[in-house]
Each structure stands twice: as C-alpha cells, then as structure tokens.
Scaffold this active site. Structure first.
Site, PDB file in Angstrom:
ATOM      1  N   ARG A  93      -5.458  81.807-107.433  1.00  0.00           N
ATOM      2  CA  ARG A  93      -4.628  80.872-108.222  1.00  0.00           C
ATOM      3  C   ARG A  93      -5.470  79.647-108.574  1.00  0.00           C
ATOM      4  O   ARG A  93      -5.711  78.956-109.491  1.00  0.00           O
ATOM      5  CB  ARG A  93      -3.306  80.596-107.720  1.00  0.00           C
ATOM      6  CG  ARG A  93      -2.342  79.953-108.538  1.00  0.00           C
ATOM      7  CD  ARG A  93      -0.972  79.968-108.198  1.00  0.00           C
ATOM      8  NE  ARG A  93      -0.567  78.466-107.645  1.00  0.00           N
ATOM      9  CZ  ARG A  93      -0.209  77.391-108.580  1.00  0.00           C
ATOM     10  NH1 ARG A  93      -0.427  77.547-109.768  1.00  0.00           N
ATOM     11  NH2 ARG A  93       0.202  76.353-108.113  1.00  0.00           N
ATOM     12  N   LYS A  98      -8.596  68.507 -93.429  1.00  0.00           N
ATOM     13  CA  LYS A  98      -9.147  69.863 -93.713  1.00  0.00           C
ATOM     14  C   LYS A  98      -9.974  69.591 -95.205  1.00  0.00           C
ATOM     15  O   LYS A  98     -10.966  70.103 -95.304  1.00  0.00           O
ATOM     16  CB  LYS A  98      -8.037  70.575 -94.171  1.00  0.00           C
ATOM     17  CG  LYS A  98      -8.187  72.080 -94.905  1.00  0.00           C
ATOM     18  CD  LYS A  98      -9.009  73.106 -94.292  1.00  0.00           C
ATOM     19  CE  LYS A  98      -9.037  74.220 -95.057  1.00  0.00           C
ATOM     20  NZ  LYS A  98      -9.574  74.064 -96.416  1.00  0.00           N
TER      21      LYS A  98
END
Length: 270
Positions: free
Chosen positions: A123, A210
């Site tokens: 995706r 992150k």
DNA sequence: TACCAGGGCCTTT
DNA sequence: AAAGGCCATGGT
C-alpha cells in the site's frame, strides 16, 4: 533481452533483498528486471550471481549515480565481521548476506516514511506512485520525479485526497511547509549530530522517533540511527536483553537491517 | 495510557 | 465472493 549498458561486479549485495526489504518504495520487479526511479533518473537492473547488469541508462550513470545509490563502494563484509562476533548476529548476517543501505534522497525518504506509518509495503508503494503521478514532474526521459516540497506545500488536504493517504496527508503537507519555510532545514540536518538531527525532523507533525530514524538511516545514510518498531523491539528484547553491544552502536542501523529481516522471516522465533 | 485515524492488500472461509 | 485482520506509527 537487450544488451546491458554496463555490468558491475558486486560483493555482499543481493538486489532482491536490498530492493524488497522495505527501505524503498519506487521499485517494481518485472521478471528478472527491477525498474526504478531515483532523483528523476530511471533505470533497470538485474543480478545474476555477482554480476549487476544495468539497462536503460548510460555506463557513466551506472558507474556514478547508481553505484552510489546502491552503496556499492561500502565494505559490508567488514561490518558483518564485526557483528558476527555475536553468535545470533552471525546467523542474521548469514541469513541475508546481501543487505545494503541505499543512499536515497532525503526529502523523498522523509515523505515515504511519513506515508509508511501504520501501513504495509504494497500500500505504501501505491500511495507513493499516486503522489508522483499527480504531483511529480515529468522530465524528457519520461519518469516522474518525486514531487518537490514547494509543490506539496501549496496543496490543501482536499487536493491530496486522490492519493488516498488518509490521515497522513496532513503530515505530508506539514513536512512540505516546514521544509519550504526553512523551519526544517534538510541541508542543515545533514551536518547535525544524530540526536540533534532526529529532534529537528520531529518538529514535523506525524514524524516521531521511528520515522525520524528511518529518514536518517535511509535518506541521510546515518548508519548509527536505529529505527525501533514493534518487530525490532521484540527481537532486541529476545536477542540482546542487555541492549546492543556497545561496539555495534556506531553501525546500529546496519545491524538493525539484518535483525529486522531475520525477525520478519522467522516470526515464530519472536 | 489507551484509543483512534484511511484504506487496501492478503489470508481465510 | 465476502469478511476480517493487519499494518516498520504518532497525536490526542
């Protein structure tokens, strides 16, 4: 198959692993051939044993730009030797000996990892492709360059809806506006110490530790930055209860890639 | 701290 | 074919 324009002998390099392990999102495999775009250049590459064959480019680009992109000049065997002093790391390095950290463009890397959050690789690739199709520039050789920050900074979230990025659209626009205004200065970040650089990137909405660390590792080639996701946290807890050995810290990001790939391919162990 | 925010790919039934 | 789980996360 047409003749390659350049062949390069590689070591410790495996195209399928490098392009398929989730650090880049603009490559598609078509038979033995990988087709991709970086910084407005397109190329096709295949690998057989230790020979990397380049198509749809020039010998000069293959030796220059693309060799740099694939990080062919860095000695990964030396890094693997260091990591392999730890027995479990030896196993992880052995499992995927052909990992390299690509040298991707910082702005594109920032955007693609903003889009990556709470998302899966297929995706993410779709989102990036639609973003480039709708807002990227076409150059004379055809490929769509990644949209420049100035272009995205002018957009409203509604104008980004065709990309179908969901809640990430607002994050992308915030990133573009802060880069254009200079509030986030990517050139300055390149010169900063890693922690300072991470804090600077985290001024962008939707950029946490992150995403910042992925941007630093894959977009700025900061090999000491260590992106921590759920998989890595689980794997590190199991493999290194005391934390990573200090001698690995300057190369923690590279170690992370071996651990991550090993963990993802052996989910039953973690 | 827990929960919620697009949407589609992929596996299971 | 239909349904539901899952996602390299971060903001509130």
């Amino acid at each position: 198959m047409k003749q390659s324009v350049k062949q390069i002998l590689v070591r410790d390099f495996e195209l399928d692993t490098v392009l398929g392990c989730g650090q880049c999102f603009r490559w598609e495999k078509d038979g033995p051939l990988w087709r991709g775009v970086a910084q407005g250049r397109h190329v096709s590459v295949s690998q057989e044993c230790n020979i990397l064959s380049f198509y749809d480019t020039t010998p000069q680009e293959a030796e220059g730009f693309w060799s740099d992109y694939f990080d062919l000049q860095t000695d990964y065997s030396a890094m693997k030797r260091l990591f392999s002093e730890h027995p479990v790391m030896a196993q992880a390095c052995n499992f995927a000996p052909g990992i390299h950290i690509l040298r991707q463009e910082p702005w594109e890397t920032l955007c693609t990892f903003i889009l990556s959050q709470n998302n899966n690789i297929p995706r993410i690739k779709g989102l990036v492709q639609r973003l480039c199709e709708q807002f990227g520039d076409v150059n004379e050789s055809g490929p769509l360059a990644f949209p420049v920050p100035e272009k995205l900074a002018r957009l409203s979230p509604e104008e980004l809806t065709p990309v179908r990025a969901g809640f990430r659209a607002a994050y992308l626009i915030d990133a573009a506006r802060k880069v254009v205004s200079g509030e986030v200065d990517l050139a300055a970040i390149a010169a900063m110490e890693t922690n300072e650089a991470r804090q600077a990137l985290m001024k962008i909405k939707g950029v946490g530790p992150k995403v910042a660390d992925c941007t630093l590792l894959f977009g700025f080639h900061r090999l000491d930055s260590f992106p921590q996701d759920v998989w890595i946290k689980r794997a590190v807890a199991a493999l290194f209860p005391e934390g990573l050995p200090p001698e690995m810290l300057p190369l923690a990001g590279v170690a992370q890639q071996y651990i991550f790939h090993y963990a993802r391919c052996h989910p039953e162990l973690f």
